[in-house]
Scaffold this active site. Structure first.
Site, short mmCIF file in Angstrom:
data_model
loop_
_atom_site.label_atom_id
_atom_site.label_comp_id
_atom_site.label_asym_id
_atom_site.label_seq_id
_atom_site.Cartn_x
_atom_site.Cartn_y
_atom_site.Cartn_z
N LYS A 1 0.64 -1.45 0.03
CA LYS A 1 0.05 -0.06 -0.16
C LYS A 1 0.99 1.23 -0.07
O LYS A 1 0.55 2.16 -0.90
CB LYS A 1 -0.78 0.15 1.40
N THR A 2 1.91 1.46 0.81
CA THR A 2 2.63 2.48 1.10
C THR A 2 3.37 2.92 -0.39
O THR A 2 3.61 3.99 -0.76
CB THR A 2 3.76 2.54 2.09
N GLN B 1 -9.39 -4.25 8.08
CA GLN B 1 -8.37 -3.72 9.21
C GLN B 1 -8.90 -2.55 9.99
O GLN B 1 -8.23 -1.83 10.71
CB GLN B 1 -6.91 -3.34 8.59
N ARG C 1 0.18 -10.17 10.53
CA ARG C 1 1.61 -9.52 11.00
C ARG C 1 2.51 -10.44 10.61
O ARG C 1 3.72 -10.10 10.83
CB ARG C 1 1.68 -9.14 12.42
N ASP D 1 -5.07 8.30 3.29
CA ASP D 1 -4.38 6.94 3.73
C ASP D 1 -5.38 6.26 5.00
O ASP D 1 -5.75 7.32 5.80
CB ASP D 1 -3.02 7.12 4.32
N GLU D 2 -5.32 5.13 5.09
CA GLU D 2 -6.13 4.61 6.13
C GLU D 2 -7.55 5.00 6.14
O GLU D 2 -7.87 5.52 7.40
CB GLU D 2 -5.28 4.90 7.43
#
Length: 762
Positions: A36-37, A254, A600, A223-224
């Site tokens: 994503k980043t 998430q 994770r 973002d997010e």
């Protein structure tokens, strides 16, 4: 046509689509570990490179300063100094910048200050005092939490129609809100909630200002997005009305911050809110093995409130996820810490290992075990257990009981919780102690007799010293856990947290309950105080690579080689509050946390649950989390006779646990009948008295063998459910007249036991 742009190299097909979709509303559903980043930074670079866009016409919103800085660095590496002209930052930072340019339109001056939480609480206390509202009816912390929730929803004081707060008793909440905002304006100050709410109000009430920023920001990136609240959504929607080039990136699977205002509906309803939008799913995972992804996908697929995507990887299958059943939470900590040492010996660096817990109080057991084994660790997103405020407060009380001359401990809790001992009284007390060269507790005893203080303060100090005298006397006879229970209840400490009612207060109560459980293993107060002193010394010496201990919430966005997931039991995870609410949304957020925890890990995941857990001072039988039953068994390695429970069994357990949660000192049919000190605990046909097991008809059982008695179990009791304090719940499959049973235990398999070791499950 884009081949010459090096920043596009290595992007997969879906990532390329996301980067090149510049016009109109775009939603990028970026699954865990899907890059994503990189996509965000590449898209921002692409806008500047091929879109012929002035950097000042781009608005990029992140949730953390760290994320903003990382994006700036990535873009700067390609486009250079133009990055500095992009409006890139967090919601709060960007809104603060806009507000300072138009402060007078919301009644402020451009040099307004931003209050921190402690300053906000102080201000609310002053307002409550001005309105003659007693603290026992409503705590400042609770009021602050509710005001923040209103601000998160874009509600100013004139839009509040409720006549009462949710969990505290107060006459007119609108009046408190209005007074609070008026005081902020008079001080030329704002809180963090105001930064966005004022900016939103500014846009609503000043069309010219709104049009200025709508025209400026041709491209908006967020973002997010799954973590945005309502007022952030309203703010973004207003800004995007002109060009409609808004790109939101997030993962509905998430969204785990509903408790602090995040609204998952923002991302779920994106296509409805922005007609004609394009949805791009990033599903190729670059982090985890296919087994981990299969298990995580199977769990999250049970959620109905999601847009849907399936993670996949070109990587190998990897090892099965280990699901390990252990006898109790103490063994859980021991086994996990030994497994940490095992992985470290196989060349996994400690920084690549994490223990992720659902609730902060679970961390304590791992801290102590790791210190004992000499394994360095760090806690992330939470204070170390013995460093948390509430634990330090309770320990300070115990230190004053053990050593009255401990001035530092006494000074810490002299007015904690608030007991009408203000700063003036403290100053008089400290001066008296210094002048007479005596400790503070002795000074307090003298100052009450000398009538130096005003009556309310003198009464408060006198009561405190009487309490310490009584507790000190009790310390010679009571167990340490009993003594501590007296202190925290009689001092009003527990009542103050219960009155608060906030999520933070609930966490503090959980930590104190965990401390009480810990105290049961110490033979004396001095023994415990020495232990924590040595424990702190061992912790402070750590200054190299470390194992990470953190909550699942704090783990979001991170990744590790090995992830341990302890406490996967009903009532722990999902937590009891989510179960009690009986709402789909609460359980779905818990399931999203499970998904976060699983994803994770890069290579190894180990899930743990205990058949018995010592929690809040009692032993209870536990059953595996429902999330384990939602995992495909072909990807699991079961250790310890793991049994999968059906929905009805889980519900019966949850109802029973809810009952015992409210009646902590009364054992239920699912709890262990473990005797504590010389207390009497009733369970089924036995009572425990002075460490001897006695029938209710007063027939004593020596050595757990009952003489001249007929067994309570025979062939008619086959299939009956029973409880064993070591093996947990089980079903009788054989029984004879001599009291010998064969029991199929849920998590330990078939065992032969004497009937005197089990009790009937009601």
């Amino acid at each position: 046509m884009f081949a010459q742009y090096s920043y596009l190299d290595g992007l997969n097909d879906d990532q390329l689509v996301a980067v090149k979709a510049l016009d109109g509303p775009v939603l990028i559903l970026a699954g865990a570990g899907t890059g994503k980043t990189r996509v965000l930074a590449s898209r921002l670079t692409h806008i500047l490179t091929v879109g012929n866009v002035d950097p000042r016409n781009i608005l990029a919103v992140t949730f953390t300063n760290k994320a903003a800085q990382e994006m700036k660095e990535r873009v700067n590496a390609v486009v250079g100094s133009a990055t500095k002209q992009i409006c890139l930052g967090t919601f709060h930072a960007l809104c603060a910048k806009i507000l300072r340019n138009h402060a007078e339109l919301v009644g402020l001056k451009s040099n307004f200050s931003i209050l921190n939480i402690n300053q906000q609480i102080t201000l609310i206390k002053q307002i409550l005092q001005d309105l003659n509202i007693e603290e026992k009816h409503c705590s400042a912390q609770s009021v602050l939490g509710i005001l923040q929730r209103w601000k998160d929803r874009g509600l100013t004081s004139d839009k509040i129609y409720s006549t009462k707060f949710s969990n505290i008793s107060v006459g007119n909440p609108k009046q408190i809100y209005r007074h609070y905002q008026d005081r902020l304006i008079n001080m030329n100050a704002v809180d963090f909630g105001d930064l966005i709410l004022h900016c939103f109000t500014l846009f609503q009430t000043n069309v010219c200002v709104l049009q200025q920023y709508q025209n400026q920001f041709r491209y908006i990136m967020v973002d997010e997005y799954q973590d945005t609240n309502l007022v952030q959504y309203f703010w973004l929607r207003l800004l995007a009305q002109n060009y409609k080039n808004i790109c939101c990136v997030g993962d509905d699977d998430q969204s785990v911050y509903g408790w602090r205002g995040a609204e998952i509906g923002n991302i779920i309803n994106f296509e409805n809110d922005f007609p004609g939008s394009k949805v791009v799913r990033l599903e190729q995972n670059y982090r985890s093995t296919s087994r981990i992804l299969a298990v995580a996908s199977s769990v999250i697929a049970r959620n109905k409130g999601r847009l849907g995507k399936i993670l996949w990887t070109k990587g190998n299958d990897g090892e099965q996820i280990i699901v390990r059943c252990v006898s109790d939470n103490y063994m859980e900590a021991r086994v996990i810490c030994e497994r940490i040492k095992y992985y470290h010996k196989t060349n996994v660096p400690l920084r690549g290992i994490a223990v992720l817990v659902r609730t902060g109080f679970q961390i304590r057991a791992f801290e102590e075990q790791l210190v004992t084994l000499g394994v360095p660790y760090k806690t992330i997103g939470a204070a170390r257990f013995y460093d948390s405020k509430e634990i330090r407060d309770v320990i300070s009380y115990l230190q004053v009981i053990a050593q009255p001359k401990n001035d530092l401990a006494f000074e810490r809790i002299i007015n904690v919780p608030a007991r009408r001992i203000g700063k003036t009284t403290e100053r008089i007390l400290f001066q008296y102690a210094r002048i007479n060269n005596i400790c503070l507790t002795t000074a307090a005893e003298h100052i009450v007799q000398d009538e130096v203080l005003k009556p309310p303060a003198r009464q408060a100090v006198s009561l405190l010293m009487q309490n310490f005298a009584r507790w000190r006397k009790a310390s010679h006879n009571d167990s340490l856990s009993t003594l501590t229970n007296k202190v925290i209840n009689e001092s009003g400490y527990i009542a103050s947290l219960q009155k608060d009612g906030s999520q933070e207060a609930l966490e503090r109560l959980n930590n104190i309950n965990e401390l009480i459980t810990t105290l049961e293993k110490f033979i004396s107060l001095d023994n415990f105080l020495e232990h924590i002193s040595l424990f702190a010394e061992g912790v402070d010496s750590v200054n190299f690579e470390q194992v990470s201990l953190m909550t699942l919430h704090a783990a979001k966005g991170l990744e590790f080689e090995v992830v341990f997931l302890p406490g996967w039991e009903e009532g722990i995870f999902p937590n009891q509050r989510a179960i009690d609410e009986k709402s789909v949304s609460a359980l779905e957020e818990e399931r999203r946390l499970a998904y976060v925890g699983l994803t994770r890990a890069r290579k190894h995941v180990e899930i743990f649950f205990a058949t018995n857990r010592h929690l809040h001072g009692v032993w209870r039988n536990a059953i595996p989390s429902r999330f384990i039953s939602e995992m495909p068994v072909e990807h699991l390695a079961m250790i310890g006779n793991v049994r999968v429970y059906n929905a009805n069994t889980i519900q019966r357990h949850c109802d029973d646990f809810k009952y015992t949660h409210k009646n902590k000192f009364r054992l239920s049919s699912l709890e262990s009948s473990r005797p504590v000190n010389n207390s009497i605990v009733h369970n089924s046909d036995y009572i425990y008295q002075n460490h001897d097991i006695v029938r209710k008809d007063n027939t004593k059982i020596k050595g757990n063998l009952c003489t001249n008695e007929i067994s309570r179990f025979d062939k008619s009791t086959l299939e009956e459910r029973v409880f064993h304090k070591k093996f947990g719940m089980g079903t009788i499959i054989k029984a004879d007249s001599k009291g010998k049973l064969e029991v199929l235990f849920d998590c330990e398999g078939t065992k032969k036991v004497l009937d005197t070791f089990v009790s009937r499950s009601k």
